[in-house]
Design a protein around this motif. Sequence first.
Motif, PDB file in Angstrom:
ATOM      1  N   GLY A 226      -3.266  26.623  12.336  1.00 14.72           N
ATOM      2  CA  GLY A 226      -4.145  27.447  11.577  1.00 14.72           C
ATOM      3  C   GLY A 226      -2.882  28.419  10.285  1.00 14.72           C
ATOM      4  O   GLY A 226      -1.751  27.836  10.441  1.00 14.72           O
ATOM      5  N   VAL A 227      -3.517  29.121   9.806  1.00 15.54           N
ATOM      6  CA  VAL A 227      -2.670  29.568   8.589  1.00 15.54           C
ATOM      7  C   VAL A 227      -1.917  31.361   9.058  1.00 15.54           C
ATOM      8  O   VAL A 227      -2.351  31.488   9.074  1.00 15.54           O
ATOM      9  N   ALA A 228      -0.558  30.650   8.713  1.00 17.06           N
ATOM     10  CA  ALA A 228       0.318  31.884   9.735  1.00 17.06           C
ATOM     11  C   ALA A 228       0.491  32.325   8.107  1.00 17.06           C
ATOM     12  O   ALA A 228       1.292  33.417   8.550  1.00 17.06           O
ATOM     13  N   GLN A 229       0.734  31.576   6.774  1.00 21.21           N
ATOM     14  CA  GLN A 229       1.050  32.505   5.937  1.00 21.21           C
ATOM     15  C   GLN A 229       0.483  32.165   4.861  1.00 21.21           C
ATOM     16  O   GLN A 229       0.542  31.146   4.556  1.00 21.21           O
ATOM     17  N   ALA A 230      -0.122  33.205   3.774  1.00 22.19           N
ATOM     18  CA  ALA A 230      -0.453  32.692   2.676  1.00 22.19           C
ATOM     19  C   ALA A 230      -0.040  34.183   1.868  1.00 22.19           C
ATOM     20  O   ALA A 230      -0.103  35.143   1.391  1.00 22.19           O
ATOM     21  N   ARG A 231       0.961  33.669   0.626  1.00 20.67           N
ATOM     22  CA  ARG A 231       1.599  34.235  -0.035  1.00 20.67           C
ATOM     23  C   ARG A 231       1.541  33.707  -1.539  1.00 20.67           C
ATOM     24  O   ARG A 231       1.551  33.441  -1.911  1.00 20.67           O
ATOM     25  N   ALA A 236       0.343  30.575  -8.224  1.00 16.84           N
ATOM     26  CA  ALA A 236       0.145  30.193  -7.109  1.00 16.84           C
ATOM     27  C   ALA A 236       0.355  30.782  -5.944  1.00 16.84           C
ATOM     28  O   ALA A 236       1.168  31.598  -5.235  1.00 16.84           O
ATOM     29  N   VAL A 237      -0.429  30.749  -4.733  1.00 21.81           N
ATOM     30  CA  VAL A 237      -0.656  31.298  -3.483  1.00 21.81           C
ATOM     31  C   VAL A 237       0.079  29.767  -2.524  1.00 21.81           C
ATOM     32  O   VAL A 237      -0.155  28.563  -2.643  1.00 21.81           O
ATOM     33  N   ALA A 238       1.141  30.397  -1.806  1.00 17.33           N
ATOM     34  CA  ALA A 238       1.851  29.099  -1.238  1.00 17.33           C
ATOM     35  C   ALA A 238       1.266  29.539   0.143  1.00 17.33           C
ATOM     36  O   ALA A 238       1.410  30.346   0.620  1.00 17.33           O
ATOM     37  N   ILE A 239       0.841  28.836   0.841  1.00 23.10           N
ATOM     38  CA  ILE A 239      -0.058  28.964   1.865  1.00 23.10           C
ATOM     39  C   ILE A 239       1.018  27.369   3.534  1.00 23.10           C
ATOM     40  O   ILE A 239       1.432  26.490   2.832  1.00 23.10           O
ATOM     41  N   THR A 240       1.596  28.150   4.692  1.00 19.75           N
ATOM     42  CA  THR A 240       2.330  27.621   5.069  1.00 19.75           C
ATOM     43  C   THR A 240       0.971  27.765   6.659  1.00 19.75           C
ATOM     44  O   THR A 240       0.904  28.589   7.321  1.00 19.75           O
ATOM     45  N   LEU A 241       1.197  26.333   7.101  1.00 16.98           N
ATOM     46  CA  LEU A 241       0.315  25.982   8.503  1.00 16.98           C
ATOM     47  C   LEU A 241       1.513  26.208   9.314  1.00 16.98           C
ATOM     48  O   LEU A 241       2.348  25.703   9.462  1.00 16.98           O
ATOM     49  N   ALA A 242       0.796  26.359  10.519  1.00 19.89           N
ATOM     50  CA  ALA A 242       1.267  26.497  11.318  1.00 19.89           C
ATOM     51  C   ALA A 242       0.379  26.108  13.149  1.00 19.89           C
ATOM     52  O   ALA A 242      -0.950  25.974  12.649  1.00 19.89           O
ATOM     53  N   GLY A 277       4.253  23.890  10.382  1.00 17.73           N
ATOM     54  CA  GLY A 277       4.679  24.221   9.812  1.00 17.73           C
ATOM     55  C   GLY A 277       5.635  23.105   8.634  1.00 17.73           C
ATOM     56  O   GLY A 277       6.680  24.255   8.417  1.00 17.73           O
ATOM     57  N   SER A 278       4.524  23.637   7.766  1.00 21.41           N
ATOM     58  CA  SER A 278       5.014  23.174   6.847  1.00 21.41           C
ATOM     59  C   SER A 278       3.934  23.715   5.760  1.00 21.41           C
ATOM     60  O   SER A 278       3.872  24.743   5.833  1.00 21.41           O
ATOM     61  N   VAL A 297      -8.451  29.156   3.623  1.00 24.89           N
ATOM     62  CA  VAL A 297      -8.701  28.749   5.215  1.00 24.89           C
ATOM     63  C   VAL A 297      -9.135  26.511   5.542  1.00 24.89           C
ATOM     64  O   VAL A 297      -8.903  25.623   4.984  1.00 24.89           O
ATOM     65  N   LEU A 298      -8.968  26.412   6.303  1.00 22.80           N
ATOM     66  CA  LEU A 298      -8.778  25.508   6.717  1.00 22.80           C
ATOM     67  C   LEU A 298      -9.835  25.002   7.604  1.00 22.80           C
ATOM     68  O   LEU A 298     -11.124  26.345   8.552  1.00 22.80           O
ATOM     69  N   ASP A 299     -10.268  24.033   7.921  1.00 23.85           N
ATOM     70  CA  ASP A 299     -11.562  23.300   9.031  1.00 23.85           C
ATOM     71  C   ASP A 299     -11.534  24.130  10.462  1.00 23.85           C
ATOM     72  O   ASP A 299     -10.460  24.151  10.913  1.00 23.85           O
TER      73      ASP A 299
END
Lengths: 571, 294
Positions: A226-231, A236-242, A277-278, A297-299
Amino acid sequence: MTFLHPLALIGLAAAAIPALLHLLERRVPPEAEFPPIRYLSEAERQNARRLKLRHLLLLILRTALIALIVMAAARPLVRSRAAGGGGVHEPTALVLILDNSPSSGAVVDGRPLLARLKSVARASIARAGSGDRVWLMLADGVARAGSREALLATVDSVEPGWRRLDLTTAVARATRLVDAEPLPGREVEVVSDLQRTAFGEGRADIPRGVRVLALAPPGQVVANRGVAQARVTDGAVAITLAGTPGGGPAPVTVRLRATASPVGRSRDVGRALASTGSSASVPLPSMAPGWWIGEAVLDPDELRADDRRAFVWRVSPPARVRADPSAGPFVTAALAVLTQGKRVAEGTDVSLGERLQGDAGKTVLLPPADPALVGQANRALAARGVRWRFGASATPGPVATARLAGINGIPVARRYRLEGGDTTTVIATVNGDPWLVRDGDVVLLGSRLDTVWTALPASPAFVPFVDALVNHLARGEAPIGEEEGPAGVLFQVHGADTVGATVSGPDGRESDLTPARADVVRRAIGAEVQDEAQFAAERFAGTRRADVSGLLLALALLVAAVELGVATRAR
Amino acid sequence: MADVRRIDLLDPAEVARLGGIEIVAQGVVEGFLAGIHRSPFRGFSVEFTEHRAYQPGDEPRYLDWKILARSDRLFVKQFEEETNLRAMLLVDASRSMAWRGAPTRLTKRAYADRLAAALALILLRQRDATGLITFDEAVRQVIPARVKTGQWMRLIRGLLDTPDGRGTAAQTALLHLTALLARRGLVVLVSDLLFDRTLALTALRYLRHRGHNVIVFHLMDPAEAELSGPPEVRFRDPESPASVVVRPRELARAYAETVRREVSAWRTACRRHGIAYHHVLTDLPFGMALRLLA
């Protein structure tokens, strides 16, 4: 042995009725002539012993019959070791923790996980008796009391929520709640997917006598990301996945939507690959001034709630800056570059120099080149109501800041220690001393922007620093908060102006669906993890009693039959 | 098959409603003799003395066929006694005999009177001298045995004139009887036998020893054979102050067993001494009671 209706035992006094009737009933029997009384006396003499025994037996049987019926009415309960969830139990205080956090929306084996949890919760509440006190605690942490029917209705209406549930905290609160109840049984049932991320570092203090049961999570570990963070940072938007560990990179699509656009209209502006995690960064196109909403958005996967996360940022118009000659040549050169790039314009919105411009607008104040003017500058600051002031010269050191990443580590040779203000307004420090602060309309620097004072003017980060100084720090940035909730953006308005925004989405820890190990659960909340069958068997087991009223009634029936037999046999 | 219209086979209480003792006794005897076709007490006479008109119950073998052939009328031959039978009826008139278990039944005394009257009529018809002694705690009436005309009515009057007594002293009456019976004969005791069995048997054994034929009718109301009544009742002896509180339902079986033992004891004792013993319930038709003697 205990009784469900102990007041009924008052009826035991009725057991004395046969004896009292025997003792008190001295009514005069009717008289009749009967000539063969010698036969009668003879028959009575020969049967006297048998009749006495029979009367005594009848008295005992009748007394026992009443006592058995009264005791059956009192519903006696004896401790039961029988397996299964049958039988009755002593009054119990029960907190049922039904975890409807976002992770409960995951689909496991084609069935929503929450449906399974609700089924177990329903069974627990349905087993509660009239003497029990039951609370239902959802992911919001609120313990809801109510009748069994009301709680069942609440369970039926539960949907996956947006709040993360810290099970350690919830169990601690629940155990305190049941421990305060003066009931024989105290129990906390945790009906949850037992995510490992739901347990904090601490452990719940379980009072003596409180049982904690935990339903085992599904055996299959559900893969999820899931998308843990988007700032948005620096264009640019930094997207962190968890998510659940494992699995390869997944594509993340970034979509943009202007706040003025009709709802639902959006356009993809970028795509990146990211692993659990990245983080990944997706550049944003240059946008016109205004508020912008984006979405990472993730699949779709088994947990839909964390598959998208909104983000928002504000594109400001170029600041209109007037630089005082005292600001130095480096500042003048940087502003010329920014003017050329249309990042700033000529104007009076922001003034930049070593003197405060009366009560006019925003000011970026540099320390005076002449140390003799420091006192005058401090008085001007005080006159403007700024609590910060220039202090004594301080030791050289590197710049440290979290908000202006480009200037981190740049050496500072000369500086004044900034003193007197609120530490929450510090933007950058040198050797731990405030070096760049903002107080109201004034941004205060501890060093002049000159290579004699600091290497910053000579670094590539200088122009972006000046840009940030005048466009963001001096003018101030609209606050953008984050909170748990459904993916979306909430704007704060003041009059006709939008002054801030709050981005909501599920807690990133909800994406990791890995269940906690049994020993972790035991250590954190003192519960044994049990599958559904064991859970059903252990439910209320601490105070489970077998109702022996049926047995007593059967015994009473038997006694009644014997009494009937004895009473009629001699007739 | 019994003719249910025969008076001797009807319920004694119903028969008693037909009239006085003499009417009832005559009806009973007529029915009884018609039923058995022969007299239960055959005379001891062997020499012919006279003819008399045939009556139902007379044995056909005593019909005089010659007269029948000549005159088409039925006569029987009568024989002169060689030795007269002297029958003495002892009727217990004690207080206990005046009891009945239900209003629809005869008291034991009423039953005894009618049974004695019927017996007397049978005996007198066959010209046996018949007498009567009624007694309770003392001998109340003594009518010596005679065979003359009107004797039966004297006996009836003797029964009617004897009121219900108080106690029972059968042995006294029986001892008195021994003095009255100089010649051996038949002694019929009609009583509920609610007195000391040993003493009574002593007297009866004495009579038997003197050569008398002794017949005992042990009368008992059906309610005396089977105990019943309210859940609890105080039963009082009509002949003494004795009383006892019992629950009939719980004592019924033991009581019935006691009665059975008592009757059995009487029967055994009487048989041992050559005394005919008959246990008669007061709802037994008179004809059936008389048939016991046949």
